[in-house]
Design an enzyme around this catalytic site. Structure first.
Site, PDB file in Angstrom:
ATOM      1  NE  ARG A  48     -42.226  38.753 -12.768  1.00  0.00           N
ATOM      2  CZ  ARG A  48     -43.387  39.343 -13.020  1.00  0.00           C
ATOM      3  NH1 ARG A  48     -44.252  39.522 -12.036  1.00  0.00           N
ATOM      4  NH2 ARG A  48     -43.675  39.751 -14.234  1.00  0.00           N
ATOM      5  N   GLY A  61     -56.751  50.195   1.022  1.00  0.00           N
ATOM      6  CA  GLY A  61     -56.413  51.084  -0.087  1.00  0.00           C
ATOM      7  C   GLY A  61     -56.599  50.476  -1.454  1.00  0.00           C
ATOM      8  CB  SER A  62     -54.557  48.187  -3.446  1.00  0.00           C
ATOM      9  OG  SER A  62     -54.311  47.115  -2.556  1.00  0.00           O
ATOM     10  CB  CYS A 111     -41.919  38.846  -7.488  1.00  0.00           C
ATOM     11  SG  CYS A 111     -41.691  37.048  -7.514  1.00  0.00           S
ATOM     12  CG  HIS A 162     -50.746  38.075   3.086  1.00  0.00           C
ATOM     13  ND1 HIS A 162     -51.133  38.914   4.108  1.00  0.00           N
ATOM     14  CD2 HIS A 162     -49.805  38.758   2.390  1.00  0.00           C
ATOM     15  CE1 HIS A 162     -50.433  40.039   4.043  1.00  0.00           C
ATOM     16  NE2 HIS A 162     -49.624  39.968   3.013  1.00  0.00           N
TER      17      HIS A 162
END
Length: 781
Positions: A23, A455-456, A539, A717
């Site tokens: 990455r 949720g997160s 990713c 995002h």
């Protein structure tokens, strides 16, 4: 083909992972965003990655000087690259462009991610994959021009290193079909109507590539295989003929290779065959060898190279090389000019199975990541050139791996299959929604416009370090659990302070919404370095679903019940749904997806039963990938929607009326699958809507959707913090279309990738906007 057409390579791939084996691109891009590296340093890292990729592909058997290596690099997204190349930059970003229309790296990323009050381009799924592309905005005012020659410079960079590569660009028809009308466009405007203005820019770019010495160019046209494009099919086919007749007629250009992955070309094949393009790819993993062609098409194909995509670019199984070679042999009936390739770009798979020494050796023998797939292409190309006997050893090894996989323990588990066989229709049904709604109102006592999150919460450096330390044995299990509980308490306390109505525990213990469950279910394996790009620098590591699935013990119950012990407000239990677990894993290909989905659903059903028994009154089963897996061909869609909806209902139908079931969908083009979403029968559905500025609420209004709905008001995002005014405007737009009794207030998606400062500021603004609207509503009663 003519005598002057350069030979097409016998073996090639449609694209290769661009993030780097470890990455490297992600890390370099994020360092640039953080201001810790310069644009020149980022360019240098990118050049090193491109150079390493070329050397790697040559070492795996692709030619250095025959255009078999695709030049398919991108800093963020290939559709954004095409938009920037042709000057299709929305007016709100016009000041980022130089006089010649070019955009520097900082401007490029601003278009992708937004800045201040400037919203980024909308993002949505790339066909039926988990890759996200940025949606161009096209209107009558868009001034197409060649604004970036980066694709030419990257070809020249390769040439200077001794490589003749094949530049790759999104084709003009797909580019416009994937675009949306700009804000300035009049009602009813169609981006495809600008094709005649766009094609000259592509011609200019092809001329520049020819001048640089490129023998071939690859134009990706996956939209041609899709029947879900919102454009009459005849208009699409006419556009194909118009675009490629014009491009083919150019006096100075490379030979054109049109790649059409993700399905069969069907009626687009005759349209392409009638144009002067020199090579056409056929996805023979999703599609079949064409038959029944009319005489004109059959004659035209004899003059072209047909590139058989027989190596699956979308999954990681070693596959049946005998069958692949057989499909290639069938293609010889259509054209003597034949090549072999992957079915899609290898963007969708990890780099190298050799990077996974910790995987079970038997499982590894069944797998092929990107590098192994390049090797398979090289093997089959050798067979095309020298005959079947020349590759018999490789074919035999593939046969043996298939046979070993079929008989391995865990691939078929009798108890799992017996439970599935015993299912009845009653296992898929809940009670009447109106009765459930009344029971939930009495049990939960939620206010008008209840607020929640998906949720997160942010995965901080401390959380990731604790997980890494546990994996390395540097801290004990008890210490790790203590740190996670501390984080959960922090998250619950924060939501209490902000005034969130339905609380989540924040999921600090989860590395990924699918991998976490894969690690706790039988039939799965996980990788260490199996990264693939989801969008931009994001990713993921898809898990490997290799055998029959079951749940050996509860997975989430302890975390959820601990969070519930910290608050009087309802806590949502958080699960990932069966379709999404399949979509975001590399799934076994030896049985129908529907069968695998039911196995996962039964495991989740057991988990929900345990959550309910432990006192959790709200359970969210996320299905962000529901739309993603919708087949591109209409004939297959009804069957898919039947089993995908059925698997969700099988997961959730065992609960009492007063237990509220939520689900969440990502960039799902709600209107396309509205009936399926209704049939999920979730009590509340949250969807991404902020980046598209609530476009979806009109689909909801027209559909008569009656269950709870939470169109997102915070685009997670992007690093932007939405203001109170912005959230208020979005909520008012939603309330204009949706009855307030149905409406929930939530972000677009989980907050895992965001930082705490921006998260807290955004949630505070959301709660403030919600309270303001509640007060206005109360004043009018």
């Amino acid at each position: 083909m003519t005598d002057t057409t350069p030979a097409f390579p016998t073996g090639t791939i449609l694209g290769y992972p661009r993030i780097g084996r470890r990455r490297e691109l992600k890390k370099a891009v994020e360092a640039f965003w953080a201001g810790s590296t310069t644009a020149d340093e980022l360019e240098a890292t990118a050049a090193e990655l491109r150079a390493a990729t070329r050397e790697r592909l040559a070492g795996l058997g692709l030619g250095r000087d025959d255009a078999s290596i695709p030049e398919s690099f991108s800093f963020y997204d290939q559709v954004l690259d095409a938009a920037v190349a042709v000057g299709a930059v929305p007016s709100r970003f016009a000041d980022l462009a130089s006089a010649d229309g070019s955009i520097d790296l900082a401007g490029y990323f601003t278009i992708a991610r937004g800045e201040g009050e400037r919203a980024p381009l909308e993002m949505t799924k790339w066909f039926d994959s988990n890759y996200h592309y940025l949606v161009p905005e096209i209107g009558p005012e868009t001034e197409f021009r060649l604004a970036s020659d980066r694709i030419v410079r990257e070809f020249e960079e390769a040439a200077a290193a001794g490589f003749v590569t094949r530049p790759v660009l999104v084709g003009p028809v797909t580019f416009l079909l994937l675009s949306k009308p700009s804000d300035e466009a009049p009602e009813g405007f169609r981006p495809l109507s600008r094709l005649a203005d766009l094609v000259p820019v592509y011609r200019e770019l092809l001329a520049r590539l020819a001048e640089a010495g490129a023998p071939w160019v690859q134009l990706d046209e996956p939209a041609l295989v899709s029947e879900s494009i919102d454009e009459p099919r005849e208009a699409v086919l006419a556009a194909v003929r118009q675009a490629y007749d014009a491009l083919g007629a150019a006096s100075a250009r490379p030979a054109i290779f049109v790649a059409a992955p993700y399905g069969s070309l069907d009626d687009a094949l005759p349209a392409l065959a009638s144009t002067p393009v020199e090579a056409i790819s056929l996805d023979l993993v999703r599609g079949t060898v064409p038959s029944g062609l009319d005489a004109g098409t059959a004659t035209s194909l004899l003059t072209k190279t047909l590139v058989g995509g027989v190596i699956d670019g979308h999954n990681i199984w070693r596959g049946d090389l005998d069958a692949a070679f057989g499909r290639l042999t069938e293609l010889l009936s259509l054209s003597p000019n034949l090549a072999v390739s992957t079915s899609t770009s290898l963007l969708h798979v990890p780099h190298d199975i050799e990077d996974e020494p910790e995987l079970d050796a038997r499982l590894r023998s069944w797998l092929a990541f990107a590098d192994q797939k390049v090797g398979q292409v090289a093997t089959l190309a050798h067979g095309l050139t020298d005959g079947h006997e020349a590759i018999e050893e490789q074919l035999r090894a593939a046969r043996e791996a298939l046979a070993d996989r079929a008989g391995a323990p865990g691939v078929r588990v009798p108890s799992v299959r017996e439970r599935e066989a015993a299912l009845t229709e009653a296992d898929y049904r809940r009670g009447d929604y109106s009765a459930r709604l009344q029971a939930q109102e009495e049990a939960l006592h939620l206010p008008f416009l209840p607020t929640t999150t998906i949720g997160s919460f942010p995965q901080t450096g401390d959380i990731r370090r604790a997980r890494a330390q546990l994996a390395k044995g540097l801290i004990s299990e008890a210490e790790y659990l203590g740190r996670m509980r501390d984080e959960i308490k922090r998250v619950v306390d924060l939501q209490e302070e902000l005034g969130i109505d339905v609380v989540v525990h924040g999921e600090p213990e989860r590395n990924d919404m699918v991998q976490y469950f894969a690690e706790n279910l039988d039939g799965f394996a996980v990788t260490k370095n199996g990264w693939v790009q989801s969008y931009g620098s994001r990713c993921t590591r898809p898990s490997i679903l290799w055998g029959d699935v079951s749940r050996p013990k509860p997975i989430t119950v302890d975390w959820s019940t601990y969070a519930q012990s910290l608050t009087e407000k309802p806590v949502k239990g958080m699960l990932t749904g069966p379709v999404t677990i399949l979509a975001w894993s590399f799934v076994r290909d030896d049985q129908p997806l529907a069968e695998t989905a039911r196995q996962v659903a039964l495991a989740l059903r057991d988990e929900i039963a345990d959550l309910e028994a432990a006192g959790i009154r709200v359970v969210q089963v996320d299905e962000p990938a529901l739309r993603e897996l919708l087949p591109l061909k209409k004939a297959a869609q009804d069957d898919y929607l039947d089993w995908s909806v059925g698997s969700f209902r099988l997961s959730t139908a065992g609960v009492r009326d007063e237990t509220q079931i939520h689900t969440h969908l990502c960039y799902s083009e709600f209107g396309v699958v509205i009936d399926a979403i209704r049939n999920l029968d979730a009590d509340v559905t949250s969807i991404e809507a902020a980046r598209s500025r609530m476009e979806v609420v009109h689909d909801i209004q027209r559909s008569g959707f009656e269950h709870g709905i939470g169109p997102g008001v915070y685009d997670i995002h992007s690093p932007r913090v939405p203001s109170v005014a912005e959230v208020t405007e979005l909520l008012e737009t939603a309330l204009d279309a949706i009855p307030g009794r149905q409406l929930w207030v939530n972000p677009d998606c989980g907050l895992k990738t965001r930082g705490y400062d921006e998260t807290v500021a955004s949630l505070r603004n959301i709660v403030e906007a919600t309270r303001s609207i509640r007060e206005k509503a109360a004043a009018t009663v």
